[in-house]
Design an enzyme around this catalytic site. Sequence first.
Site, mmCIF file in Angstrom:
data_model
loop_
_atom_site.group_PDB
_atom_site.id
_atom_site.type_symbol
_atom_site.label_atom_id
_atom_site.label_comp_id
_atom_site.label_asym_id
_atom_site.label_seq_id
_atom_site.Cartn_x
_atom_site.Cartn_y
_atom_site.Cartn_z
ATOM 1 N N HIS A 87 0.819 -1.206 0.000
ATOM 2 C CA HIS A 87 0.000 0.000 0.000
ATOM 3 C C HIS A 87 0.856 1.261 0.000
ATOM 4 O O HIS A 87 0.433 2.293 -0.534
ATOM 5 C CB HIS A 87 -0.957 -0.007 1.199
ATOM 6 N N HIS A 141 -4.252 -6.176 -10.858
ATOM 7 C CA HIS A 141 -2.930 -5.596 -10.619
ATOM 8 C C HIS A 141 -1.961 -5.963 -11.740
ATOM 9 O O HIS A 141 -1.187 -5.113 -12.195
ATOM 10 C CB HIS A 141 -2.373 -6.082 -9.279
#
Length: 411
Positions: A253, A385
């Site tokens: 993150h 992703h």
Amino acid sequence: MSRPTSWLSTPAHARWLEAEGDRLLDFSRSSRHPAGGFAWLDTTGRPALERPVELWISCRMTHVFSLGHLMGRPGCGPLADHGVAALTGRFRDAAHGGWYAAVDADGPTGREKSAYPHAFVVLAAASATCAGRPGAAELLDEALEVLLTHFWDDEHGMVVEEWDETFSTLDPYRGVNANMHTVEAFLAAADATGDRSLLDRALRVVTRVVHDLGPAHDWRLPEHFDEQWTPLLDYNVDTPAHPFRPYGATIGHWLEWARLALHLRAALGSDAPDWMLDDAVALFDASVREGWAVDGADGFVYTVDWQGAPVVRERMHWVAAEATATAAALHAATGDPSYAAWYATWWDHLADVFIDHELGSWRHELDARNRPSGVVWNGKPDTYHAYQATLFPRLPLAPTLPAALRDGLLD
């Protein structure tokens, strides 16, 4: 003859990325669920039709197939339409508004309404809108209305986490993960609609998380909060490998926040605060320092504690994907060749241990020795992703991927 300074300036590498993206799209096609939405895929690419259909996966795959359509890949447009139909159909709560997090043959498996998948509804609708898919613009209008009416907390400049079915009872937990994907959604929706006020909201979120929380915690971004946005640093200390709410700080993150800050900075142009680039660099540096190859083998650990020591050592494919994307973004923003070197290092790592040439797609999780694992994630649920990682290096920092493809900006 002079040699290119990096893969990022090499047309041959761009062709390799495009081929890898096509391979991921081909794997993804089997995720189409016959009852609507997109199924969780196992390690071989078989759809797990016995599982409930997840809203976040259906949204991500609608986004991916919208990008595929914008890339001119036949068959992706109808798959994006299949996703839009599920979002306007089986996932949608026609009585109270919003979307259910998961559904099966009998209907919703739970009644709560959560910010994380709602952000992905906005992203999916924005991408499908840029792709010109029927009904997508109307879906985007509705999704933004729900997100801004029910989840946006204007006092704190963040989104709240979870309501009950009727949007009458709000859970006291607050989370940063949902806010991160809300920033992503706001950026995409601003490009799809032309509503620049969404960038102002995105900036409020990024300011609180990156610029305020980052330096205050040595760039180890807290993930969990109470209703007054006080960090809960011991949250889930007894379940550190939780797939959505792990204990500690999540390395991947930090990379995503750094990249999103750079996208927002580019979108804001001359209105961007001066700190955005410096803070993105600081988050990137922290992710490398505390996440990369810190325990005897290459790879990013999943989480660290508040002193920077590894907690969950499994390696996630999405973290390595985000690492390549963020390195490419920082190289685009600064021209610093060190980011191009990291970019190549991490693609080499992905090719060595994550890309699955035998069964397709990428292995989603490896253990600390880079062997297939399933502590946090089983199977290969989606290609969001990975597919984005094949596009980010080939497109500008702004606009967002679907708008950039719509506008013909692919190199």
